[in-house]
Design a protein around this motif. Structure first.
Motif, PDB file in Angstrom:
ATOM      1  N   TYR A  64      22.369  -8.812  -6.786  1.00  0.00           N
ATOM      2  CA  TYR A  64      23.445  -8.516  -7.743  1.00  0.00           C
ATOM      3  C   TYR A  64      24.825  -8.889  -7.211  1.00  0.00           C
ATOM      4  CZ  TYR A  64      20.060  -5.679 -10.331  1.00  0.00           C
ATOM      5  OH  TYR A  64      18.980  -5.244 -11.057  1.00  0.00           O
ATOM      6  N   TYR A 105      20.545   0.133 -12.103  1.00  0.00           N
ATOM      7  CA  TYR A 105      21.914   0.410 -11.638  1.00  0.00           C
ATOM      8  C   TYR A 105      22.694   1.228 -12.659  1.00  0.00           C
ATOM      9  CZ  TYR A 105      22.951  -3.959 -14.224  1.00  0.00           C
ATOM     10  OH  TYR A 105      23.025  -4.948 -15.163  1.00  0.00           O
ATOM     11  N   PRO A 109      21.931   4.810 -10.339  1.00  0.00           N
ATOM     12  CA  PRO A 109      22.500   3.974  -9.278  1.00  0.00           C
ATOM     13  C   PRO A 109      22.075   4.390  -7.865  1.00  0.00           C
ATOM     14  CG  PRO A 109      24.258   4.966 -10.622  1.00  0.00           C
ATOM     15  CD  PRO A 109      22.952   5.367 -11.241  1.00  0.00           C
ATOM     16  N   CYS A 112      18.828   2.797  -7.339  1.00  0.00           N
ATOM     17  CA  CYS A 112      19.003   1.344  -7.234  1.00  0.00           C
ATOM     18  C   CYS A 112      19.512   0.974  -5.841  1.00  0.00           C
ATOM     19  CB  CYS A 112      19.976   0.880  -8.319  1.00  0.00           C
ATOM     20  SG  CYS A 112      20.158  -0.894  -8.417  1.00  0.00           S
ATOM     21  N   CYS A 113      20.535   1.698  -5.355  1.00  0.00           N
ATOM     22  CA  CYS A 113      21.055   1.420  -4.003  1.00  0.00           C
ATOM     23  C   CYS A 113      19.978   1.681  -2.955  1.00  0.00           C
ATOM     24  CB  CYS A 113      22.270   2.290  -3.701  1.00  0.00           C
ATOM     25  SG  CYS A 113      23.809   1.669  -4.373  1.00  0.00           S
ATOM     26  N   PRO A 196      27.572  -5.585 -10.921  1.00  0.00           N
ATOM     27  CA  PRO A 196      27.559  -4.587 -12.010  1.00  0.00           C
ATOM     28  C   PRO A 196      28.302  -3.297 -11.655  1.00  0.00           C
ATOM     29  CG  PRO A 196      25.316  -5.333 -11.478  1.00  0.00           C
ATOM     30  CD  PRO A 196      26.219  -5.841 -10.399  1.00  0.00           C
ATOM     31  N   CYS A 197      28.545  -3.047 -10.390  1.00  0.00           N
ATOM     32  CA  CYS A 197      29.097  -1.751  -9.970  1.00  0.00           C
ATOM     33  C   CYS A 197      30.495  -1.883  -9.353  1.00  0.00           C
ATOM     34  CB  CYS A 197      28.165  -1.087  -8.965  1.00  0.00           C
ATOM     35  SG  CYS A 197      26.509  -0.853  -9.604  1.00  0.00           S
TER      36      CYS A 197
HETATM   37  S1  SF4 Z   1      25.739  -1.297  -5.878  1.00  0.00           S
HETATM   38 FE1  SF4 Z   1      24.043  -2.800  -6.093  1.00  0.00          FE
HETATM   39  S2  SF4 Z   1      22.276  -1.729  -5.321  1.00  0.00           S
HETATM   40 FE2  SF4 Z   1      23.839  -0.155  -5.756  1.00  0.00          FE
HETATM   41  S3  SF4 Z   1      23.504   0.535  -7.892  1.00  0.00           S
HETATM   42 FE3  SF4 Z   1      24.913  -1.171  -7.991  1.00  0.00          FE
HETATM   43  S4  SF4 Z   1      23.608  -2.985  -8.324  1.00  0.00           S
HETATM   44 FE4  SF4 Z   1      22.294  -1.374  -7.532  1.00  0.00          FE
END
Ligand code: SF4
Length: 248
Positions: A64, A105, A109, A112-113, A196-197
């Motif tokens: 990502y 995410y 989240p 996801c992390c 995305p974050c």
């Molecule tokens: S920072 Fe990266 S790994 Fe973490 S939630 Fe967002 S997209 Fe997923």
């Protein structure tokens, strides 16, 4: 803290960053460093390139990242001769146990992390005796009490050569050595993680280096620097993989 780690902290306290890196390279093997190739990570990468250029540098590729980050990473690696190792999540970690149409995410989240960053790094740490990280005490409340060297629950030693540095020290080093900047910095991004974050920060918050990350969410850390020092791993491992950690 165990006495051996207390003694190591006393030993490292008077050393410069360069001396600390050389000491770690000579005394802790296998040893590696992680970097996300942000502008604030440039000083430590620059010092590594001049003192211990063979040190493996792990980059966690979540799938990502901004294309600008990957391009910037490759330019720096080539220019400074760094020993880059790109680490990918296993089992399609980007979605992992997620069966809904909502990306992980957004849906979760933390999970996801964990799937894309913490777990892949945890797998790498199983083969390491030492892990160098460029985090500093002045970055977040979670990082305010880090020591120069700590022992993780997994047994690996984690070294923080920049623990005592301030944001001002980082920028003084960048200016003095005319280090390159991540291209998104000039577009208002302060701390650059996954696309995305991460959002640009137009009203810059001088006291928050990580402004723009996980906006509209209480999350401030991806887990690399908190989970691996804490005890939430079992919960997330079970949540993401459907089984407790260690039950592979
Ligand atoms: S920072 Fe990266 S790994 Fe973490 S939630 Fe967002 S997209 Fe997923």
């Amino acid at each position: 803290m165990h006495q051996d780690v207390v003694n190591l902290n006393k030993k490292l306290a008077p050393l410069s960053v360069q001396e600390m890196l050389i000491w770690a390279w000579s005394n802790i093997q296998p040893l590696a460093m992680t970097s996300s190739f942000q502008t604030q990570g440039m000083p430590l990468l620059h010092i590594v390139s001049q003192t211990i250029p063979d040190l493996p540098i792990f980059f966690l590729d979540t799938g990502y990242h901004f294309p600008e980050t990957l391009l910037f990473r490759d330019q720096i690696v080539k220019q400074w001769g760094l020993n880059l190792h790109v680490i990918y999540p296993s089992n399609s970690g980007s979605q992992s146990n997620n069966t809904s149409h909502t990306p992980l995410y957004i849906k979760d989240p933390d999970a996801c992390c964990y799937a894309n960053k913490t777990r892949p790094l945890q797998d790498m740490l199983a083969n390491l005796s030492g892990w160098i990280s460029g985090i500093r005490r002045d970055q977040t409340l979670n990082r305010a009490n880090i020591e120069l060297i700590e022992r993780l629950p997994q047994g690996c030693l984690r070294i923080h050569p920049l623990a005592n540095w301030t944001k001002k020290d980082v920028w003084q080093y960048i200016t003095k050595h005319q280090l390159p900047e991540h291209p998104l910095l000039s577009q208002g991004y302060l701390s650059i993680g996954c696309k995305p974050c991460t959002r640009p920060v137009f009203e810059q918050d001088e006291n928050n280096d990580r402004a723009g990350r996980w906006v509209n969410n209480n999350k401030v850390e991806c887990g690399l620097h908190t989970l691996l020092r804490g005890n939430q791993l079992n919960h997330l491992h079970e949540h993401v993989d459907g089984k407790p950690f260690g039950k592979e």
